[in-house]
Design a protein around this motif. Sequence first.
Motif, PDB file in Angstrom:
ATOM      1  N   SER A 175      -6.228  -2.411 -11.781  1.00 40.11           N
ATOM      2  CA  SER A 175      -5.423  -3.100 -12.786  1.00 40.11           C
ATOM      3  C   SER A 175      -4.745  -2.092 -13.710  1.00 40.11           C
ATOM      4  CB  SER A 175      -6.294  -4.069 -13.583  1.00 40.11           C
ATOM      5  OG  SER A 175      -7.343  -3.366 -14.208  1.00 40.11           O
ATOM      6  N   CYS A 176      -4.137  -1.075 -13.121  1.00 36.30           N
ATOM      7  CA  CYS A 176      -3.470  -0.022 -13.881  1.00 36.30           C
ATOM      8  C   CYS A 176      -2.431  -0.645 -14.808  1.00 36.30           C
ATOM      9  CB  CYS A 176      -2.808   0.978 -12.936  1.00 36.30           C
ATOM     10  SG  CYS A 176      -1.906   2.278 -13.786  1.00 36.30           S
ATOM     11  N   GLY A 177      -2.591  -0.402 -16.094  1.00 42.85           N
ATOM     12  CA  GLY A 177      -1.709  -1.005 -17.071  1.00 42.85           C
ATOM     13  C   GLY A 177      -0.391  -0.285 -17.264  1.00 42.85           C
ATOM     14  N   LEU A 178      -0.247   0.918 -16.717  1.00 47.47           N
ATOM     15  CA  LEU A 178       0.977   1.683 -16.903  1.00 47.47           C
ATOM     16  C   LEU A 178       1.909   1.627 -15.703  1.00 47.47           C
ATOM     17  CD1 LEU A 178      -0.494   4.854 -18.609  1.00 47.47           C
ATOM     18  CD2 LEU A 178       0.611   2.916 -19.682  1.00 47.47           C
ATOM     19  N   ALA A 179       1.407   1.200 -14.575  1.00 48.36           N
ATOM     20  CA  ALA A 179       2.200   1.217 -13.346  1.00 48.36           C
ATOM     21  C   ALA A 179       3.312   0.181 -13.385  1.00 48.36           C
ATOM     22  CB  ALA A 179       1.298   0.948 -12.149  1.00 48.36           C
ATOM     23  N   PRO A 180       4.404   0.446 -12.671  1.00 46.14           N
ATOM     24  CA  PRO A 180       5.448  -0.577 -12.550  1.00 46.14           C
ATOM     25  C   PRO A 180       4.877  -1.814 -11.877  1.00 46.14           C
ATOM     26  CG  PRO A 180       6.185   1.539 -11.678  1.00 46.14           C
ATOM     27  CD  PRO A 180       4.732   1.669 -11.963  1.00 46.14           C
ATOM     28  N   ASP A 181       5.376  -2.975 -12.249  1.00 48.64           N
ATOM     29  CA  ASP A 181       4.920  -4.203 -11.605  1.00 48.64           C
ATOM     30  C   ASP A 181       6.128  -4.984 -11.102  1.00 48.64           C
ATOM     31  OD1 ASP A 181       5.929  -5.183 -13.958  1.00 48.64           O
ATOM     32  OD2 ASP A 181       4.023  -5.887 -14.734  1.00 48.64           O
ATOM     33  N   ASP A 182       5.873  -6.112 -10.475  1.00 48.20           N
ATOM     34  CA  ASP A 182       6.949  -6.901  -9.880  1.00 48.20           C
ATOM     35  C   ASP A 182       7.924  -7.441 -10.929  1.00 48.20           C
ATOM     36  OD1 ASP A 182       5.804  -6.412  -7.452  1.00 48.20           O
ATOM     37  OD2 ASP A 182       4.712  -8.307  -7.380  1.00 48.20           O
ATOM     38  N   ASP A 183       7.423  -7.736 -12.142  1.00 45.24           N
ATOM     39  CA  ASP A 183       8.282  -8.263 -13.199  1.00 45.24           C
ATOM     40  C   ASP A 183       9.147  -7.182 -13.844  1.00 45.24           C
ATOM     41  OD1 ASP A 183       7.220 -10.767 -12.782  1.00 45.24           O
ATOM     42  OD2 ASP A 183       5.642 -10.484 -14.271  1.00 45.24           O
ATOM     43  N   LEU A 243       2.808   7.634 -11.552  1.00 46.18           N
ATOM     44  CA  LEU A 243       3.079   6.374 -12.242  1.00 46.18           C
ATOM     45  C   LEU A 243       1.904   5.410 -12.179  1.00 46.18           C
ATOM     46  CD1 LEU A 243       6.696   5.749 -10.934  1.00 46.18           C
ATOM     47  CD2 LEU A 243       6.006   6.701 -13.137  1.00 46.18           C
ATOM     48  N   ARG A 244       1.043   5.546 -11.198  1.00 47.63           N
ATOM     49  CA  ARG A 244      -0.076   4.625 -10.988  1.00 47.63           C
ATOM     50  C   ARG A 244      -1.343   5.443 -10.812  1.00 47.63           C
ATOM     51  NH1 ARG A 244      -0.655  -0.527  -9.333  1.00 47.63           N
ATOM     52  NH2 ARG A 244       1.569  -0.774  -8.995  1.00 47.63           N
ATOM     53  N   CYS A 245      -2.418   4.981 -11.423  1.00 46.60           N
ATOM     54  CA  CYS A 245      -3.712   5.626 -11.208  1.00 46.60           C
ATOM     55  C   CYS A 245      -4.507   4.786 -10.196  1.00 46.60           C
ATOM     56  CB  CYS A 245      -4.459   5.779 -12.530  1.00 46.60           C
ATOM     57  SG  CYS A 245      -4.973   4.245 -13.312  1.00 46.60           S
ATOM     58  N   TRP A 246      -5.755   5.174  -9.952  1.00 44.45           N
ATOM     59  CA  TRP A 246      -6.560   4.474  -8.949  1.00 44.45           C
ATOM     60  C   TRP A 246      -7.131   3.152  -9.454  1.00 44.45           C
ATOM     61  CZ3 TRP A 246      -7.061   5.241  -3.885  1.00 44.45           C
ATOM     62  CH2 TRP A 246      -6.605   6.445  -3.362  1.00 44.45           C
ATOM     63  N   GLN A 279       0.823  -1.207   0.000  1.00 46.77           N
ATOM     64  CA  GLN A 279       0.000   0.000   0.000  1.00 46.77           C
ATOM     65  C   GLN A 279       0.861   1.263   0.000  1.00 46.77           C
ATOM     66  OE1 GLN A 279      -2.204  -0.964   3.538  1.00 46.77           O
ATOM     67  NE2 GLN A 279      -4.030  -1.561   2.374  1.00 46.77           N
ATOM     68  N   THR A 280       1.966   1.234   0.736  1.00 46.79           N
ATOM     69  CA  THR A 280       2.873   2.379   0.776  1.00 46.79           C
ATOM     70  C   THR A 280       3.509   2.616  -0.585  1.00 46.79           C
ATOM     71  OG1 THR A 280       3.345   1.923   3.103  1.00 46.79           O
ATOM     72  CG2 THR A 280       4.893   3.342   1.928  1.00 46.79           C
ATOM     73  N   ILE A 281       3.950   1.550  -1.241  1.00 44.56           N
ATOM     74  CA  ILE A 281       4.569   1.667  -2.568  1.00 44.56           C
ATOM     75  C   ILE A 281       3.545   2.188  -3.577  1.00 44.56           C
ATOM     76  CG2 ILE A 281       5.518   0.337  -4.491  1.00 44.56           C
ATOM     77  CD1 ILE A 281       6.908  -1.420  -2.338  1.00 44.56           C
ATOM     78  N   GLU A 282       2.345   1.648  -3.554  1.00 43.83           N
ATOM     79  CA  GLU A 282       1.326   2.084  -4.500  1.00 43.83           C
ATOM     80  C   GLU A 282       0.949   3.543  -4.268  1.00 43.83           C
ATOM     81  OE1 GLU A 282      -1.931  -0.674  -4.401  1.00 43.83           O
ATOM     82  OE2 GLU A 282      -0.780  -2.226  -5.439  1.00 43.83           O
ATOM     83  N   ARG A 283       0.888   3.972  -3.014  1.00 42.83           N
ATOM     84  CA  ARG A 283       0.577   5.370  -2.716  1.00 42.83           C
ATOM     85  C   ARG A 283       1.660   6.288  -3.267  1.00 42.83           C
ATOM     86  NH1 ARG A 283       1.289   6.722   3.009  1.00 42.83           N
ATOM     87  NH2 ARG A 283       3.280   7.440   2.254  1.00 42.83           N
TER      88      ARG A 283
END
Length: 143
Positions: free
Chosen positions: A30-38, A24-27, A13-17
């Motif tokens: 399933s934000c398609g533009l945000a960084p992910d684990d891969d 980088l991330r919207c609300w 939650q802290t990282i997403e905030r």
Amino acid sequence: WALPPPPGLTLRQTIERREREAGLRCWDVSCGLAPDDDCPYREIPDERKRQVKIRQEASASSSQENEDSKGKGKEKADGDPEPKYVCGHTFHTPCLVTAQRVALNGAEEVIVEEGKSVEVSCPICRAIGVLLREDWEDGVRAL
């Protein structure tokens, strides 16, 4: 007996905030533009980082203004140039287009305000409003 509530936000939650604060991330969950684990260091061009809010439909906001101005005296004679929003959530345009298409389950999008806007609902709080047609088309092109 139950576990006490956690003392604060989880690491996720802290990282997403922080990603949301950086644009980088919207609300959208399933934000398609945000960084992910891969791919945590994904480069996002500045024009794709732009986020939009869902506006109130013009007819709804004008009737609400008329109701609000009754009995309050003289506040503003001219129209309010600042758009009114249905909620505080912000979205990348492709994320909102994708979420709306999923919500419509294959049906055509609803065009309102004489073709100037598209009716959308917030994927988080389900508030219904409109998105400018240019923003919708921008999201469709980005997909």
